[in-house]
Design an enzyme around this catalytic site. Structure first.
Site, mmCIF file in Angstrom:
data_model
loop_
_atom_site.group_PDB
_atom_site.id
_atom_site.type_symbol
_atom_site.label_atom_id
_atom_site.label_comp_id
_atom_site.label_asym_id
_atom_site.label_seq_id
_atom_site.Cartn_x
_atom_site.Cartn_y
_atom_site.Cartn_z
ATOM 1 N N SER A 45 0.858 -1.190 0.000
ATOM 2 C CA SER A 45 0.000 0.000 0.000
ATOM 3 C C SER A 45 0.884 1.226 0.000
ATOM 4 C CB SER A 45 -0.908 0.006 1.240
ATOM 5 O OG SER A 45 -0.138 0.184 2.419
ATOM 6 N N LEU A 110 2.813 -1.316 4.998
ATOM 7 C CA LEU A 110 2.212 -0.037 5.407
ATOM 8 C C LEU A 110 3.317 1.002 5.502
ATOM 9 C CD1 LEU A 110 -0.146 1.697 6.535
ATOM 10 C CD2 LEU A 110 0.399 0.778 8.796
ATOM 11 N N ILE A 141 6.927 -2.522 7.345
ATOM 12 C CA ILE A 141 6.783 -1.072 7.380
ATOM 13 C C ILE A 141 7.617 -0.503 6.235
ATOM 14 C CG2 ILE A 141 7.042 1.021 8.742
ATOM 15 C CD1 ILE A 141 4.988 -1.041 9.860
ATOM 16 N N LYS A 142 6.987 0.356 5.432
ATOM 17 C CA LYS A 142 7.682 0.928 4.273
ATOM 18 C C LYS A 142 8.423 2.209 4.673
ATOM 19 C CE LYS A 142 5.711 0.654 0.032
ATOM 20 N NZ LYS A 142 4.665 0.776 -1.003
ATOM 21 N N ILE A 143 9.697 2.222 4.331
ATOM 22 C CA ILE A 143 10.556 3.387 4.585
ATOM 23 C C ILE A 143 11.209 3.757 3.257
ATOM 24 C CG2 ILE A 143 12.679 4.186 5.701
ATOM 25 C CD1 ILE A 143 12.005 2.431 8.083
#
EC number: 2.2.1.2
Length: 371
Positions: A45, A110, A141-143
C-alpha cells in the site's frame, strides 16, 4: 485445468504481490480469490492507494465519524483506518506466511508518512509506532530509501522490524540499502538477538525511469534504447543482489538464519501506451524476487501474459544500454535523484489530499454530533 498465467510466475521463484488495498476487495472476497486463483502472495500500500480507497467510497465514513469524537488529528485518524485494513489483510495472508517455508511470503506493507522522507528520527519513531499498532509478524513497514532513510532502515532492522524499502531508482542507492539491511542484522546479532524471523524487500521502481529517460533518448537519436533503460537497470540491480547476498559477510549471518533482502519490482504498470501492458512483468521474472502489480496489470497478465524465466536474459545488452547512456552524456544518477524527489512529492500530494478529506468528514461528524 491449465494453471492461471499469474500463478505460473511463482513456478520461477518470483512472488506476485498486489499493489492495492481497500475494504471492498476484502468485503467481497475478491482478495481471497486473488490468493486462491492467481497465487497472489502479498499486498503493498502507499498514500495514493489509501487516498483513493478512503476518498472514493463511503466504506470508511462510520469509522471516521467514530474516531472524530476522540479528539484525534487527521493523520492519527488516517493511520487508525489504515492499521485496521492492514491487520485484516495480514490475517487473510497468514496461511501464505505460514506455508512450508515460514516467512517466505504473505506480507502486507504499510508506509510511514511521506512527509518523513528526509527525517531520520521521525521515520524511526513512526515505524516503531506502526509496527506496534499493527502487531502482526507478517507486516512490513515501508521506509523510503532516501539518504536520510538509510540509518532508519538499519535501526529498524536491528530492532526486529520487517522493512519494505521504497522509492529506489538508482543502482548505487540500492546497494547502499542492501548494506544497511545487513548492518542492521549485524547490530542485532551483536546484541544477541535472533534474526531468523526478519524479512525485508528493496523496492526498485521501474516505469517511472523510462518515462523520464525516453524523451532524452529521442532527443539524442538513441531510439534503439527507447523503453529499455528501466529493465536494464533492474537486471543490473539483480546482479548486485546476487553479489551482495552471496558475500562472506552475509554468509556469516545466514548461519544464524538470516534471509536475503529480496528485490521487489515496483511501478510495473506501463505508463506508455506504446508498450505492452505486461512489459515490466514479463521481462523480469526470476528467482527470489517480488513483483508488486496493480489490479489492471494482474488482469492483463492473467489474460495474455507469458511466464518465463527472463530476469537474467540479456545481461550483456543491459550493460551495453547503460554504457551507451553514459557515452551519450546522459547522467542517469542525476535523473534517478530527480525521480526520488518527484516520488516523494507524488506521495505527499495524495497524502495531503487524504488528510484534507478526513478533515472535512471530521467537521461534518462533529457538527452532526453537536446538533
Amino acid at each position: 485445468m491449465e494453471k492461471n498465467n499469474v500463478k505460473r510466475i511463482h513456478d520461477f521463484g518470483q512472488s506476485i504481490w498486489l499493489d492495492f488495498i481497500d475494504r471492498k476487495i476484502m468485503d467481497t472476497g475478491d482478495l481471497q480469490k486473488l490468493i486462491d486463483e492467481d497465487g497472489v502472495r502479498g499486498v503493498t500500500s502507499n498514500p495514493a492507494i489509501f487516498e483513493k480507497a478512503i476518498s472514493s467510497s463511503s466504506d470508511y465514513d462510520a469509522d471516521i465519524k467514530e474516531l472524530s469524537r476522540q479528539e484525534m488529528s487527521n493523520e492519527d485518524i488516517f493511520y487508525s483506518l489504515a492499521v485496521r485494513d492492514i491487520k485484516r489483510a495480514a490475517d487473510l495472508f497468514k496461511p501464505v506466511y505460514e506455508e512450508e517455508v515460514k516467512g517466505a511470503d504473505g506480507y502486507i506493507s504499510l508506509e510511514v508518512s511521506p512527509h518523513l522522507a528526509r527525517d531520520t528520527e521521525g521515520t524511526i519513531r513512526q515505524a516503531r509506532e506502526l509496527w506496534k499498532a499493527v502487531d502482526r509478524e507478517n507486516v512490513m513497514i515501508k521506509i523510503p530509501g532516501t539518504a536520510e532513510g538509510l540509518a532508519a532502515i538499519r535501526t529498524c532492522i536491528s530492532e526486529g522490524i520487517n522493512i519494505n524499502v521504497t522509492l529506489l531508482f538508482s543502482l548505487d542507492r540500492y546497494e547502499t540499502v542492501a548494506n544497511a539491511y545487513i548492518s542492521g542484522l549485524e547490530d542485532r546479532v551483536r546484541a544477541d538477538k535472533p534474526i531468523d524471523h526478519i524479512a525485508s524487500v528493496a523496492s526498485f521502481f521501474l516505469s517511472r525511469i523510462d518515462v523520464m529517460v525516453d524523451p532524452v533518448l529521442k532527443e539524442k537519436g538513441l531510439d534503439q534504447l527507447y523503453g529499455e533503460v528501466a529493465i536494464a537497470s533492474a537486471k543490473k540491480a539483480y546482479e548486485i543482489y546476487k553479489r551482495v547476498f552471496s558475500s562472506d559477510r552475509f554468509k556469516k549471518l545466514e548461519i544464524d538464519g538470516a534471509k536475503p533482502q529480496r528485490l521487489l519490482w515496483a511501478s510495473t504498470s506501463s505508463k506508455n501506451p506504446d508498450f505492452p501492458d505486461t512489459k515490466y512483468v514479463e521481462a523480469l521474472i526470476g528467482p527470489n524476487t517480488v513483483n508488486t502489480v496493480p489490479m489492471d496489470t494482474v488482469e492483463a497478465f492473467r489474460d495474455h501474459g507469458k511466464a518465463e524465466n527472463t530476469l537474467e536474459d540479456g545481461l550483456d545488452k543491459a550493460t551495453s544500454t547503460l554504457s551507451q547512456l553514459k557515452e551519450a552524456g546522459i547522467d542517469l544518477d542525476e535523473m534517478t535523484q530527480k525521480l526520488e524527489e518527484e516520488g516523494i512529492e507524488k506521495f505527499n500530494q495524495p497524502y495531503d489530499k487524504l488528510l484534507d478529506a478526513i478533515g472535512q468528514q471530521k467537521k461534518k461528524a462533529l457538527a452532526s454530533g453537536n446538533s
